[in-house]
Enzyme design. Structure first.
Site, mmCIF file in Angstrom:
data_model
loop_
_atom_site.group_PDB
_atom_site.id
_atom_site.type_symbol
_atom_site.label_atom_id
_atom_site.label_comp_id
_atom_site.label_asym_id
_atom_site.label_seq_id
_atom_site.Cartn_x
_atom_site.Cartn_y
_atom_site.Cartn_z
ATOM 1 N N ASP A 28 95.693 26.570 9.778
ATOM 2 C CA ASP A 28 96.240 27.814 9.212
ATOM 3 C C ASP A 28 97.182 28.533 10.172
ATOM 4 O OD1 ASP A 28 94.826 27.329 6.864
ATOM 5 O OD2 ASP A 28 93.076 28.448 7.529
ATOM 6 N N LYS A 78 93.835 26.472 -3.585
ATOM 7 C CA LYS A 78 92.874 27.212 -4.429
ATOM 8 C C LYS A 78 93.477 27.428 -5.822
ATOM 9 C CE LYS A 78 89.873 28.513 -0.956
ATOM 10 N NZ LYS A 78 90.692 28.563 0.229
#
Ligand code: 3DU
Length: 234
Positions: A28, A78
């Protein structure tokens, strides 16, 4: 389970994705050069890299292709939309080189079905999230979502390393599906506890990419995992 789209570049790698280290790096960081440097240095200790929005928005989608040449990439977008939009997102992720994608389950079985079809079954479904707020809405629905993931032919589910007892419960529901577990390190979970409870892979982000020496940090978690696996065998 539909497996009609075998032509994406990541597909062959996904078939070859066998557990070695049982660790997936959540990369990330937002800068492409940092991402490549960290992925290359930690590669000996990893089975895959998980790419989320910070890196795609920071470095551009081609970073998926670049990292997929080093290791299998799981695109953690997601995904949570109507079936048609889900399909369009999954197609782009797979075209860029993803070996698998992560989708939410709360959008329902038709949305998940679209993801399964568009990826040739390479979908991990989020069940219960690992952060404290994950108890509010995702925990009460996690068991139904896990059952749906199995029914719809997903490859696996995402379950919280911060609550190993919930991984164990999810394992009872999903049988042989793969379980990948975020929450190790910065969120307080331990890799060995997650594996002991039934996870196949742990996902580790900040504990590796924020470390002064990411390769060393990855090695120390890999050592904990190998120690646990040796003990389990004996
Ligand atoms: O907390 P870390 O820095 O180790 O990163 C965890 C990663 O896993 C991060 O990319 C986050 O978006 C993802 N994730 C969870 O942390 C919890 C979930 O329930 C699902 C995904």
């Amino acid at each position: 389970m539909s497996a009609t789209i075998p032509k994406y570049p990541g597909y062959a790698i996904a078939r070859a994705m066998v557990p070695k280290s049982r660790m997936i790096l959540a990369l990330d960081v937002a800068e492409g050069g940092d991402a490549l440097r960290i992925a290359k240095s930690a590669r000996p200790y990893l089975d895959a890299v998980k790419i989320n929005w910070p890196l795609v928005l920071g470095a551009g989608p081609k970073i998926i292709t670049k990292i997929s040449k080093l290791m299998p990439v799981i695109c953690d977008f997601k995904i949570a939309d109507i079936p048609n939009t889900d399909r369009l997102i999954v197609e782009q992720a797979m075209r860029l080189g993803a070996s698998a994608v992560i989708a939410h389950g709360f959008t329902g079985s038709d949305s998940l079905k679209a993801c399964v079809e568009a990826s040739g079954g390479k979908v991990f479904v989020v069940t219960e999230m690992s952060h404290p707020g994950g108890k509010e809405f995702t925990q009460p629905n996690a068991e139904r979502i896990a059952a749906m993931a199995k029914e719809q032919g997903a490859m696996g589910i995402v379950a919280p390393a911060t609550r190993p007892e919930r991984i164990a419960r999810m394992r009872e529901i999903v049988g042989g599906l793969k379980i990948i577990s975020p929450g190790v390190g910065a969120q307080g979970g331990r890799a060995s506890d997650a594996l002991r409870s039934g996870a196949d892979f742990v996902i580790v982000g900040r504990a590796i990419y924020e470390a002064a020496d990411p390769a060393e940090a990855a090695k120390s978690i890999a050592d904990e995992i190998s120690k646990y696996l040796r003990e389990r065998k004996s």
